[in-house]
Every structure is written in C-alpha cells, then in structure tokens.
Design a protein around this motif. Structure first.
Motif, PDB file in Angstrom:
ATOM      1  N   ILE A   7      -6.678  -2.698  -2.012  1.00 11.16           N
ATOM      2  CA  ILE A   7      -5.348  -3.298  -2.028  1.00 11.16           C
ATOM      3  C   ILE A   7      -4.611  -2.804  -3.270  1.00 11.16           C
ATOM      4  N   ASP A   8      -3.393  -2.271  -3.097  1.00 10.52           N
ATOM      5  CA  ASP A   8      -2.621  -1.819  -4.259  1.00 10.52           C
ATOM      6  C   ASP A   8      -2.150  -3.030  -5.058  1.00 10.52           C
TER       7      ASP A   8
ATOM      8  N   MET B 103      -6.736  -3.347   4.807  1.00 13.13           N
ATOM      9  CA  MET B 103      -6.819  -3.985   3.482  1.00 13.13           C
ATOM     10  C   MET B 103      -7.441  -5.373   3.617  1.00 13.13           C
TER      11      MET B 103
ATOM     12  N   SER C   1      -2.955  -0.078   8.319  1.00 11.49           N
ATOM     13  CA  SER C   1      -3.180  -0.169   6.868  1.00 11.49           C
ATOM     14  C   SER C   1      -3.288  -1.620   6.433  1.00 11.49           C
TER      15      SER C   1
ATOM     16  N   ARG D 168      -9.978  -0.881   2.844  1.00 16.30           N
ATOM     17  CA  ARG D 168      -9.056  -0.081   2.048  1.00 16.30           C
ATOM     18  C   ARG D 168      -8.682  -0.890   0.809  1.00 16.30           C
TER      19      ARG D 168
ATOM     20  N   LYS E  30       0.850  -1.193   0.000  1.00 19.37           N
ATOM     21  CA  LYS E  30       0.000   0.000   0.000  1.00 19.37           C
ATOM     22  C   LYS E  30       0.879   1.233   0.000  1.00 19.37           C
TER      23      LYS E  30
END
Lengths: 253, 355
Positions: A57-58, A50, A46, A55, A13
């Motif tokens: 997820i990158d 996720m 963070s 949030r 992230k």
C-alpha cells in the motif's frame, strides 16, 4: 445494518507517473455482496490486491475484521479467501489433492468433497484443473478460496470470459456462499451481473470511486435526474433469448 | 515442518506424474549409458593384413601362422585389389610376397602400410616380423630361445562403462538441477501459481525448502537407478560406498539447484530459460570429462575446466565408483563444490523473485 468488516480509507497506488488508485475509500458490511465496477484499467484489481496483501500500500489504510492489513498480513491472510484473475493451480494434482494441499497452507483440515459440493464440482473430484471447462475452473478457484472458511471472499472478475449459463451458475454459487454468512467482494465489468448479484456497488473510474450505493438506488437517482434511454425499453434482451433457447439451468457448463 | 513435508510430498507427486520430467531425469541418462555402454571405444581394432603374391606351400604356411595370432585377420588376394582395400582403410598392412617365397632366405618382401592407422600398423609389423622370424628359425637350426612361463592374473577390468557411468550420473544431476528448477519455477511464476500461493499464509521459504527436498530425493533415486543398472547390466565394478556417493551427489545437487534458482531469477519467461540453461550447462557437459577424459584437452582449456563444478562432481563420483575413494581423500572435490555452492546460493538469493 450489520457491522463493517472491511474499511478502506484513502487508499493510493502509483506506478511511476500513473496514479492507479487515487484516494479510494469504502466500507463493506458483514454478509454483503459488494461489487467494484469499472472499465478496464480503472484500478479495481490494484485496489483489491492491496487489500489482499498482494501489493504494498502506498498510502492509506485498510482495516479488515479490525486488523490493519499492513501491520498484520498473516492474520489477514487467515481470514480471507482470494480468487485471482489469471492465476492457476499446480498441474498434475487433482481437485481433491489441491484442496487438501491448500488446507495445509492454512494449517487446517479440509473436507474436499464438501467444498467441491459447494461449487457443484463433486463429480470432478479426481479431475485435474486443465481438464475442466472455463466455468468449472472458475468455480474450482472459488472452492480453493473457501478452504480456510474465510470471513471475506474476494473474487476478481470471476465471470469474465464465461458464457451466460456458466455465469449464472457462478452467481448461484456466490449467493450460496453469502447465505453461509460470508462476505463477498467482487469486481466485474458486466453491469447486469452487478445489478443482479450485488447488494451494493462502487463504480470506479481512473482510480477514483465515482459512486457507491445499491444498484437500484443508482438507477433511481439517474432516472430522477431526468435521464431517458435512447432506445425503447424492450421486455426481453438477447441474453434472455439465448438462455431461453439453450436452457436456463444447465449444470454442466 | 508438517507443511514442508506435505508440500514435499505434493511436489513429488507432481514430479512423478509428469512424463517429461521422468524422461529427462531418469530415462535419458539411462539411454546414454546403454548407448555408449555397448559401444566399445577402447582396445585396438583387429589387425587386418592382406597377403598378395606367391600362392605356393610356403606362402600358405605363412598365412596359416599369421592367422593363428589372435588379433590378426588375414585375407589373400591380388596385389591390386589388396592395395585398393588398403587405400579404402580396410587393411592395415598388405604383404606382397615374391613369386618364389623362401623363408630360409634370399627372398625380399614388400609391405605396404596404412598411414592413417599408425598404432595398428606398428603392431602388425611387429607381429609380421615375429611370424617371419619363426619361419626362418624353423628352417635353420636356431639358437635356443629364452623360455617364458605365462601365468594369468585376474585384474580389475576397467572398461569404458566404468568411466562413463559416474560421468553420466553427474551430468544427470546437473541437468535435472539446472533445467528442472529453472524451468519449473519460471513456469509456476508465469502461470500465476506462485501469486496464488502468496495470498495464503504460506511462507516462500517453506515452498522453496519443499522444492529443494523433492529435487534432492529425485537425485538420490537417480544415483540408485544408474548405479543399479550399471551393476546389473554392465558388470560395473562399484568399489566405493553408496553413502559417499550420496554425500557427493547431494553437495553437487546443491550447487546445481542453486544455479537453477539463479537462472529462474534472471529469466522472465520459459523461453528465456532454455538458452540460459544451455549456456551454463553445455560447456560443462562437453568439457568436464563426462564422456571423455579431460587429459586430451588443450592445456589452457583443461586448466579452466579444472574449476567447473561438474568437473569436481564427475571426478569425485568417478573416484568413489572406480577407486573406492572415501570422502576425506576427496577433499579437493568437496572443497570445490562447497565453494561453488556458497557462490551459487548467494547469487540465487540475490536475484530471487517470487513474482
């Protein structure tokens, strides 16, 4: 060893330039109490968010009970219970009403008194959240995380800001939850809490996991490497004194 | 569906347990109605005539005649003191009789009039002229007067409360829509309640739907309460149908709820919400003809206010309450509110933020 219920693989992230979570991988087994430790800003929250679908997820992948979190957020939400840092509940509803309402969000009936009993709040059933002490509020938010009878319970710094008795009380609640067959993932920056409570800990620093093992093994490894504490080991700590003087097993915190 | 209903019930519970919410949405409008309802802005003041000068029998008879006129209050005094009262605004006219007052003729009267009260002064002069003429007619053999028969007809008595109440009702709908939603939603977001909800399988639209349903139910309660109080305490002449009022109110409510959500979307904290909501609502509150008719506004301003959503709502509700209009005849207001609701819902969706 029990089966893996949560597998986190290469999770990343970024917030602009800052890499908050950097290729984090770990797995959690069923009925484990798994701790994520680290200083503030290490990326614990963070990472948790996720996994909890809060949030995006990158990159990387999270499998929870065999489900890809990115692909099946709704099914994942049905299986997890979440206690958030600094989240609160509706005002003007009492604990019973809140738990019933949260049950509705999952489309399932709830026995509020039984849930409140699990966190030792049955005698505050008609109170509102803002009438509870800090420790009671934290226990209530654990109860709210249990309304859907989740497989996995996530607790983000559940004991931050609590006094030693309230903290110990919550530890008891967390152990009880585990004994009912649930898996607990929690973050903390209290080392004695991790040592006391967790079967296994992952230590995070600057977005990366730097260690992942049972607390006793981490301590043993450190000692084996020739580490010596600067101070002479004492047989009691100040916390022990405090608890001794103010009572160990206080129910009302 | 079950979830939405349960969420609505829970929202209603929270609403009714919140003192401030009840005060703002129910008690404040009631207070306005009671405050202004008992104050009469309409009708002329009694016409206060001071009489100075001669104190003889003829003068006494003249004062008696003046006193018989229902809207006139007569006082007698010295010229100087009556003049002082006139200057202080406590007399509309001061009649100064000569030493020897003879209604049959030959004497000249002086009348001092109050410049600041032209309407009362005019009326007072007409009454005075008439009373003097009567006295003169009595002295001379007067020509026969044209007879009049007077018949009283019960008419619709339109008082200020009839004008005010639908206006205050519209204002209450606007205020609880804009302030209630904007402030409430930002507070839920700021305190992390919405965040906590978003880890459950609940979909945001279920929550929004419940909030909107709850607000619209409160709105219907506002209508019933204010109209009921108007009828019971102020003898409000409610000419229309309640259902039409509900429909108009709901459409207006939709506009203001959407504006509330729009403001909640652009405001980051509770502190930002209040000034934003005031910027939107104050001009409407003052210029949309809630308390006073817009016809007194300067023409360019009046033209702009024509298009305010609160103007459409207040005009529509007033027309239903006072004239018994039905929805089809209020197509202009309905179209105006309809257009506003499309625009404001579009804006609200555009800036909507859950977190």
């Amino acid at each position: 060893m029990p089966p893996v219920i949560l597998a986190v693989n290469n999770l990343c992230k970024r917030y602009g330039e800052l890499v908050a979570v950097d290729r984090v991988s770990f797995s959690v087994h069923r009925q484990e109490i798994f701790g994520i430790l680290g200083p503030n800003g290490a990326g614990k929250t963070s990472t948790l968010e996720m996994i909890e679908t809060l949030r995006p997820i990158d990159t990387g992948m999270v499998m929870l009970d065999g489900l890809d979190v990115q692909k099946h957020p709704r099914q994942v939400q049905q299986r997890i219970g979440v206690q958030l840092q600094a989240a609160s509940f509706f005002e003007k509803l009492n604990l019973t009403e809140l738990l019933l309402l949260f049950g509705e969000l999952y489309g399932r009936p709830v026995d509020p008194l039984k849930l409140l009993g699990e966190v030792d709040l049955q005698d505050r059933a008609k109170a509102q959240v803002d009438q509870l002490s800090g420790g009671q509020q934290q226990r209530f938010s654990v109860a709210a995380a249990l309304v859907n009878d989740p497989l996995l319970v996530f607790l983000d710094e559940p004991t931050t800001g609590l006094d030693p008795q309230a903290r110990r009380h919550l530890w008891g609640v967390i152990r009880r939850i585990r004994s009912e067959g649930k898996t607990v993932v929690l973050t903390t920056h209290y080392m004695e809490e991790a040592e006391e409570l967790c079967d296994r800990v992952a230590i995070m620093d600057r977005g990366r996991i730097v260690a992942d093992a049972p607390p006793q093994k981490l301590i043993g490894d450190l000692l084996a490497s020739g580490f010596k504490q600067a101070r002479v080991e004492r047989l009691a700590s100040l916390e022990d004194v405090f608890l001794h003087l103010t009572g160990h097993a206080l129910q009302e915190d | 569906m079950r979830l939405r209903w349960k969420l609505t019930v829970a929202s209603l519970k929270m609403f009714t347990r919140q003192k401030e919410a009840i005060i703002w949405t129910m008690l404040l409008p009631l207070f306005m109605v009671f405050l202004f309802g008992f104050v009469s802005f309409e009708g002329l003041e009694p016409i206060r005539i001071g009489v100075a000068g001669a104190k003889d029998e003829q003068a006494g008879r003249l004062v008696g005649r003046l006193g018989e006129v229902r809207t006139v209050q007569v006082t007698r005094g010295e010229e100087s003191s009556e003049l002082a009262q006139l200057k202080a605004g406590k007399r509309h006219l001061v009649l100064v009789l000569p030493e020897e007052f003879d209604p049959a003729g030959g004497s000249e009267l002086r009348v001092l009039v109050n410049d600041g009260k032209p309407e009362e002064t005019q009326l007072g002069l007409v009454i005075l002229r008439k009373v003097l003429d009567d006295a003169t007619f009595e002295m001379h053999s007067a020509p026969e007067r044209i007879p009049m028969t007077i018949q009283s007809v019960a008419s619709r008595r339109s008082s200020y409360i009839d004008f005010l109440l639908p206006g205050v009702l519209s204002l209450a709908i606007m205020q609880s829509g804009i302030f209630g939603v904007a402030f409430g939603f930002v507070s839920l977001r700021k305190r992390g309640v919405l965040r906590r909800l978003s880890v459950t399988p609940m979909r945001p639209q279920d929550f929004i739907a419940a909030q909107v349903t709850m607000r619209l139910m409160v709105l219907l309660a506002q209508i019933v309460l204010l109209v009921g109080v108007g009828i019971v305490f102020f003898d409000l002449q409610f000419m229309g149908r309640l259902l039409d009022l509900f429909a108009m109110g709901l459409l207006g409510g939709a506009v203001f709820l959407a504006i509330g959500f729009f403001l909640a979307g652009i405001a980051k904290t509770e502190d930002q919400v209040v000034p934003l909501a005031n910027v939107v609502s104050l001009p409407m509150m003052l210029l949309s003809g809630v308390f006073f008719s817009r016809s007194n506004l300067p023409e360019p301003v009046r033209l702009v206010t024509e298009f305010f959503p609160l103007t459409y709502l207040a005009d529509g509700m007033r027309s239903i309450v006072l004239e018994g209009s039905t929805l089809p005849t209020l197509w202009l207001q309905l179209a105006g509110l309809g257009l506003w609701s499309i625009v404001s819902i579009w804006l609200a969706v555009k800036v909507f933020r859950w977190e």
